[in-house]
Design a protein around this motif. Structure first.
Motif, short mmCIF file in Angstrom:
data_model
loop_
_atom_site.label_atom_id
_atom_site.label_comp_id
_atom_site.label_asym_id
_atom_site.label_seq_id
_atom_site.Cartn_x
_atom_site.Cartn_y
_atom_site.Cartn_z
N GLU A 182 0.86 -1.19 0.00
CA GLU A 182 0.00 0.00 0.00
C GLU A 182 0.89 1.22 0.00
OE1 GLU A 182 -0.68 2.43 2.49
OE2 GLU A 182 0.82 1.68 3.90
N SER A 197 0.49 5.82 -0.44
CA SER A 197 -0.36 6.99 -0.66
C SER A 197 0.40 8.08 -1.40
CB SER A 197 -0.84 7.55 0.69
OG SER A 197 -1.65 6.62 1.37
N SER A 198 -0.30 8.71 -2.33
CA SER A 198 0.22 9.85 -3.08
C SER A 198 1.47 9.42 -3.87
CB SER A 198 0.53 11.00 -2.11
OG SER A 198 0.75 12.19 -2.82
N HIS A 219 -3.04 4.45 -3.46
CA HIS A 219 -4.02 5.37 -2.87
C HIS A 219 -3.69 6.80 -3.26
CE1 HIS A 219 -6.84 7.05 -0.06
NE2 HIS A 219 -5.90 7.57 0.72
N GLY A 229 -5.71 13.23 0.32
CA GLY A 229 -5.52 12.42 1.52
C GLY A 229 -6.65 12.52 2.51
N ARG A 273 -11.16 4.20 3.94
CA ARG A 273 -10.05 3.43 3.38
C ARG A 273 -9.63 2.31 4.33
NH1 ARG A 273 -3.70 4.62 3.07
NH2 ARG A 273 -3.15 3.01 1.56
#
Length: 922
Positions: free
Chosen positions: A303, A305-306, A336, A440, A473
């Motif tokens: 996983e 993010s961004s 994500h 986010g 999420r």
């Protein structure tokens, strides 16, 4: 506790045979062991096993001739060791249960963001791993990095290429040469002769790069130098430039120049592949150091993010999910809030970039399925092409929000570069859109207004957007792991599409955005999808290769945005309870107020959303000319608002998009909020929850263990006689001979289990008293048991919310009793499971049952507790409603140090109700 060695792992060698790994992590060096690691946030719970943290370095080498590595840009020009291999070294941190029998068997790899991130413990027992992968990050004691080699020509001379550096808000006379995210440029200029470079200033610049008021600064008016201590031309310095007349902070400055000695950044992909493969498959490294989780990993999930999510998209697209032994690396992956393909496998790449001019990442296919990119002449392709060919595609959960559409160009993920039709999702991909959120997601909470956005150059027109996405999420991540490990289906994908009319052109008319006086509209406010000319040496479909000149904009391609409702809130996707019971308009866009980028999309390090609050009253709304209904018109009262939040949270939990503890927390926040509250009503109000249920048994600790064995719950630091179900405590008091609960006003408890048949089979095998086998009562499939001390228990099946489900209130007039509770403590009478009248108090129901009863004091279920905001004010308010007060408010301190004020009142059918104001929860 910190150690310098790995003494605790020596015993693994007894069961591990000697093998040489094929993942080409040649050596791991564990520098530090923290065992046990600091307790996680849910300390005091037995749900999270004790963990230890192993931190160190990993050393690897790559065969540049292996086709799995050969696509790494410039690897053929990297220095090689005596074995003809290219070496790297990175840092890592691994969190694992101390007792690996408590492990879930899942390796969870979290991609660090620009070096930042940490491995963490989890209640599920996952093994957590992070590592360095970005070769241009400056190492520090707190981050994770990797050292990769620099490429040189075969004759040893420098490889060169173009670089662009830009500044806004710059003051003084000296500026550092920095690449995105304020990182010092790792690339020295080929020459310090300023006539070989171009420095310009501009008053404004459009989103497509068109400048106004552009001035080329003469070569003699600036230098590669530092003028902080020495006047112009200053001290020669390859890492700074000095401007003779100083920088004007209201202008934009841009430097185009030639640099040398590129880092082979693409090695970061291979290193990540090899480290994950090592911990998943290998028993030891080439030097004989044991893999501390050998034999315990059955599945692997990633996983990020961004920026970290763009890494995952590139990693999968370039085929790195197949290791050098042809095995799959990750079984599941969650990119994500990531709409680009990371710009890292390119000479002089900028993996820390986002969407500013000249920052790449949109050149490769951005969609999972094969699609013909005719608008750019790229042909047919998709991100899964390579892994499909090797049968190594992971199950993918793609999550993103509104800010990614407006600020990070997510539209082509959905409809390609011509925006004419939806691109279907492959069978191994699920997609979830979080509407109306900033990048986010926001911090959540329930406030009628928020603070201004202060960290954007030029400021933003709209307030900070609080709408969260993290809780949804979190629920989806659990579903992803279940999908990977058990094959359990995930909740249906939810995102805007052309087909259902929720994805439209970026015009006010097409979106249906309301005319809100004094507020901007989203029309035209989004970063354009730019198609660059990058030259013949750049491989567009792989986002790889190299440039020989600065990118040139060829065209801006069409993009679509989500359609909104009459309030301006986006319609499609997974909304939070805050957005389902909105307090205003929540946007994934915001507008720069002043400066070179005035009127464009607000961007800090990431795109910024906004918030336009509703008026509180109809009078305020009318006076302002706001077409959106006021809070007063929507919800009437504070209780009406809390009920709207409660209903929204319940639906999300039922549909699998929210976990019950998060739902309970949100409902409690809404109850505590000032929405439609007067000062007096707020003090006299109650939180929407059952604070506790007081049981009786001869041995309270033994009773708690019995309930946890069969129905879960978490122990709490408040004491061993207490068990938490969400926010509600089951408290057991000592009573050597309690009377049975059946027939008292608190007739029975209801617990839900994931599998009713399996639970009943276990209880029957353990000798638990079965009062009723599995049957259907009031339309609900259930069974009935008694605990050893006389509490009657309904057992129902609910895999979405196992644990405490309800309390059954027995009285001669159940309708009147429920109405009494709703009037005195808030809430609304609805239907539990659509069948039985009851009130939902923060996820725990009070359900009504008609019949004669006796007071419950002295019985197995002695009394229940509610939680007022202020117990003294609440008692005064209840007295005014003629409620009988049994004991006046008084202080109490538990042995654990928890303090509270409490009082008792009498309710229908003689039930005792404790009111507890908790001061310092633990």
């Amino acid at each position: 506790m910190t150690h310098k060695t790995l003494a605790g792992l020596a015993a693994i060698g007894v069961v591990c045979s000697v093998t040489v790994g094929q993942a080409h992590v040649t050596r791991i060096e564990i520098v530090k062991v923290e065992s046990p690691a600091p307790a996680p946030a849910n300390a005091g719970s037995t749900a999270t096993p004790p963990y230890e943290r192993l931190s160190g370095k990993f050393y690897g080498e790559l065969d540049p001739k292996d086709p799995k590595n050969a696509l790494i840009t410039d690897i053929q020009y990297a220095p090689r060791n005596a074995r003809g291999k290219v070496e790297y070294v990175g840092t890592f941190s691994l969190m694992k249960p101390i007792d690996m029998s408590k492990s879930s068997g899942v390796l969870m790899y979290s991609v660090v963001n620009r070096g930042g991130g940490t491995a963490s413990a989890s209640p599920e027992g996952h093994v957590s791993l992070v590592s360095g992968w970005q070769g241009d990050v400056v190492p520090s004691a707190a981050n994770h990095t990797i050292q990769v080699p620099r490429a040189k020509n075969p004759d040893g001379t420098s490889i060169t290429g173009p670089l662009v550096i830009r500044w806004v808000g710059q003051k003084g006379s000296t500026a550092a040469l920095i690449i995105p995210r304020a990182t010092p440029s790792p690339y020295p200029p080929v020459t310090m002769d300023t006539s070989k470079a171009v420095l310009v200033s501009a008053v404004t610049e459009s989103a497509t790069g068109v400048k106004s008021g552009e001035v080329k600064i003469p070569a003699g008016d600036w230098a590669f130098a530092d003028c902080e201590k020495t006047a112009f031309p200053g001290t020669p310095d390859q890492a700074h430039i000095c401007l003779k007349n100083g920088f004007n902070p209201s202008l934009l400055y841009e430097l185009q120049y030639t640099v040398k000695d590129p880092l082979v950044l693409g090695i970061g992909f291979a290193a990540t592949r090899d480290l994950n493969s090592f911990f998943r498959y290998e028993k030891k490294d080439d030097a004989g150091t044991l893999n501390p989780v050998a034999g315990n990993i059955r599945w692997a999930v990633s996983e990020g993010s961004s920026q970290s999510g763009t890494f995952l998209r590139a990693f999968i697209g370039l085929g790195f999910n197949q290791d050098e032994a042809n095995r799959i690396v990750w079984d599941g992956s969650n990119p994500h809030i990531a709409s680009r393909v990371l710009d890292m496998n390119r000479r002089f790449a900028e993996p820390g970039g986002t969407v500013s001019l000249y920052e790449l990442g949109m050149e490769a296919p951005l969609w999972w399925a094969d699609w013909d990119d005719t608008a750019r002449g790229r042909g047919k392709g998709g991100l899964l092409d390579r892994c499909r060919a090797t049968n190594t595609c992971p199950k993918i959960m793609e999550t993103f929000g509104s800010a990614e559409i407006y600020g990070l160009r997510a539209s082509p993920m959905l409809v390609g570069t011509d925006a004419k039709a939806d691109i279907p999702l492959p069978e191994n991909v699920r997609r979830y859109f979080f509407p109306g959120v900033t990048h986010g997601g926001g911090p959540g909470g329930f406030a009628s207004t928020t603070a201004a956005v202060t960290n954007v150059f030029g400021g933003c027109d709209l307030l900070m957007n609080p709408a969260p996405s993290a809780p949804m999420r979190s629920a989806l991540m659990k579903s992803l792991v279940d999908w990977v490990t058990t094959g359990s289906p995930m909740p249906p994908s939810k995102y805007p599409t052309l087909a259902d009319g929720t994805l439209v052109a970026n015009t006010r008319a097409a979106m249906g955005f309301p005319n809100i006086p004094g507020r901007p509209s989203p029309q035209g406010v989004m970063y354009p999808l730019l198609d660059y000319e990058l030259g013949p040496h750049f491989r567009y479909n792989d986002a790889s290769g190299f440039l020989v000149k600065v990118p040139v904009v060829k065209q801006a391609l069409p993009q679509l945005v989500p359609r909104v409702d009459a309030d301006g809130n986006e319609m499609a996707g997974v909304k939070s309870p805050l957005q389902m019971a909105p307090l205003g308009t929540y946007t994934g866009w915001n507008v720069v107020s002043s400066g070179p980028f005035k009127g464009q999309m607000c961007l800090t390090a990431s795109p910024v959303g906004g918030f336009i609050p509703f008026a509180k009253t109809k009078a305020e709304r009318t006076a302002a000319g706001d077409p959106r209904l006021s809070l007063e018109e929507r919800y009437k009262t504070h209780d009406g608002y809390v009920q709207a939040v409660s209903s929204a949270a319940a639906k999300l939990v039922k549909d699998g998009y929210l976990r019950q503890p998060d739902a309970d927390a949100m409902i409690a926040q809404a109850q505590k909020s000032d929405i439609l509250q007067t000062a007096a009503s707020a003090q006299a109000g109650f939180e929407n929850m059952i604070d506790h249920i007081h049981l009786a048994a001869p041995d309270p600790v033994k009773a708690v263990e019995w309930y946890q064995k069969y129905f879960g719950g978490e122990k709490t630091a408040e004491g061993p006689e207490r068990l938490m179900f969400g926010q509600t405590r089951v408290i057991v008091a000592k009573n050597d001979a309690p009377k049975p609960s059946e027939g008292s006003v608190l007739d029975l408890l209801g617990f839900s289990v994931p599998d009713l048949a399996a639970a009943m089979k276990k209880m029957q095998a353990d000798g638990v008293k079965i009062e009723m086998p599995i049957s259907t009562v009031d339309g609900i499939k259930m069974a009935q048991v008694s605990d050893p001390w006389g509490t009657l228990i309904d057992v129902i099946q609910d895999p979405q919310k196992p644990g405490l489900a309800y309390i059954c209130f027995l009285s001669p007039d159940s309708a009147a009793s429920l109405a009494w509770f709703a009037d005195k403590f808030g809430g609304k009478v609805t239907k539990f499971a659509g069948k039985v009248n009851g009130i939902n108090y923060g996820g725990i129901w009070l359900v009504g049952k008609q019949g004669a009863s006796v007071p419950s004091q002295g019985h197995a279920i002695d009394h229940i507790g509610v939680r007022p905001v202020n117990v003294d004010a609440a008692v005064a308010a209840l007295k005014a409603k003629n409620v009988k007060v049994l004991t006046e408010p008084r202080p109490l301190t538990l042995a654990s140090g928890v303090t509270m004020r409490l009082a008792f009142v009498e309710g229908p059918a003689g039930v005792r109700i404790e009111m507890v104001q908790r001061d310092n929860l633990k």
